[in-house]
Structure formats: structure tokens, C-alpha cells
Design a protein around this motif. Structure first.
Motif, mmCIF file in Angstrom:
data_model
loop_
_atom_site.group_PDB
_atom_site.id
_atom_site.type_symbol
_atom_site.label_atom_id
_atom_site.label_comp_id
_atom_site.label_asym_id
_atom_site.label_seq_id
_atom_site.Cartn_x
_atom_site.Cartn_y
_atom_site.Cartn_z
ATOM 1 N N ALA A 16 -2.833 8.639 -1.833
ATOM 2 C CA ALA A 16 -2.788 7.327 -2.487
ATOM 3 C C ALA A 16 -4.210 6.782 -2.643
ATOM 4 O O ALA A 16 -5.075 7.031 -1.814
ATOM 5 C CB ALA A 16 -1.940 6.351 -1.675
ATOM 6 N N SER A 17 -4.428 6.053 -3.702
ATOM 7 C CA SER A 17 -5.740 5.472 -3.973
ATOM 8 C C SER A 17 -5.661 3.955 -3.814
ATOM 9 O O SER A 17 -4.848 3.300 -4.461
ATOM 10 C CB SER A 17 -6.165 5.823 -5.402
ATOM 11 N N LEU A 18 -6.517 3.424 -2.951
ATOM 12 C CA LEU A 18 -6.609 1.979 -2.760
ATOM 13 C C LEU A 18 -8.042 1.577 -3.106
ATOM 14 O O LEU A 18 -8.952 1.791 -2.315
ATOM 15 C CB LEU A 18 -6.275 1.600 -1.321
ATOM 16 N N GLU A 24 0.785 2.926 -3.626
ATOM 17 C CA GLU A 24 -0.264 2.156 -4.297
ATOM 18 C C GLU A 24 0.288 0.851 -4.848
ATOM 19 O O GLU A 24 -0.323 -0.210 -4.694
ATOM 20 C CB GLU A 24 -0.874 2.979 -5.428
ATOM 21 N N ARG A 25 1.441 0.914 -5.491
ATOM 22 C CA ARG A 25 2.053 -0.286 -6.083
ATOM 23 C C ARG A 25 2.418 -1.304 -5.008
ATOM 24 O O ARG A 25 2.120 -2.491 -5.129
ATOM 25 C CB ARG A 25 3.289 0.137 -6.897
ATOM 26 N N THR A 75 1.215 -1.569 -1.904
ATOM 27 C CA THR A 75 0.030 -2.125 -1.239
ATOM 28 C C THR A 75 -0.722 -3.076 -2.167
ATOM 29 O O THR A 75 -1.269 -4.074 -1.713
ATOM 30 C CB THR A 75 -0.919 -1.023 -0.726
ATOM 31 N N ARG A 76 -0.737 -2.792 -3.475
ATOM 32 C CA ARG A 76 -1.359 -3.728 -4.430
ATOM 33 C C ARG A 76 -0.651 -5.075 -4.391
ATOM 34 O O ARG A 76 -1.282 -6.128 -4.415
ATOM 35 C CB ARG A 76 -1.297 -3.143 -5.839
#
Length: 87
Positions: A35-37, A70-71, A73-74
Motif C-alpha cells: 500500500a502507498s501512503l 489506501e482508501r 487510511t486516506r
């Protein structure tokens, strides 16, 4: 650039069988690593107390689950409070 590090203090997984729970754990570990944060990639400290992923299909791919992480955590970060050390 150094990849961000993360830690999960507690993870609750329920499954119909122990094998399902083990599979879900492996799936989540793989997805969390990919995952990309963006804020974390910029070197910012992010503390998220709870991430509710809901039901996760055992047939979902790690890449799809990473996008879901990702969604979620965003959405959690949208209501976050920033903290800067005094200079």
C-alpha cells in the motif's frame, strides 16, 4: 528514498476456520507492505488508531486489498490533526 515503516500493534481477524484466518493474515501483510501512503512516503509520522477494513474476501488479490487499505487510511487521515514540533 527509504520506504516507510509501519507497525500493527493488534490485529483482529475472524474466519470460518483457522486456515482462513491464517490466509487473511498473510494477505493483509502483503497488502499492507504494498500500500502507498503519500504522507508516510514524505517522512511524516502517521498514527492511526483504528482501521476498519470490513469483510475481506479470501479471493481478493493483495493489490486490490492494498488499494482498499489506501482508501480507508486516506479517509482516516482526512480528519487527522497535525502536530509540528516547535522550532
Amino acid at each position: 528514498m527509504e520506504r516507510w515503516r509501519s507497525s500493527v500493534r493488534r490485529l483482529r481477524i475472524r474466519g470460518a476456520a483457522e486456515e482462513d484466518a491464517r490466509h487473511a493474515t498473510t494477505l493483509l501483510e502483503d497488502a499492507w507492505r504494498t500500500a502507498s501512503l503519500p504522507a508516510a512516503d514524505q517522512g511524516k509520522l502517521i498514527v492511526i488508531r483504528r482501521v476498519a477494513l470490513g469483510r475481506v474476501s479470501p479471493r481478493v488479490s493483495p493489490a486490490s486489498l492494498a488499494l482498499h487499505i489506501e482508501r480507508v487510511t486516506r479517509e482516516a487521515m482526512a480528519g487527522a490533526v497535525t502536530f509540528d514540533l516547535p522550532e
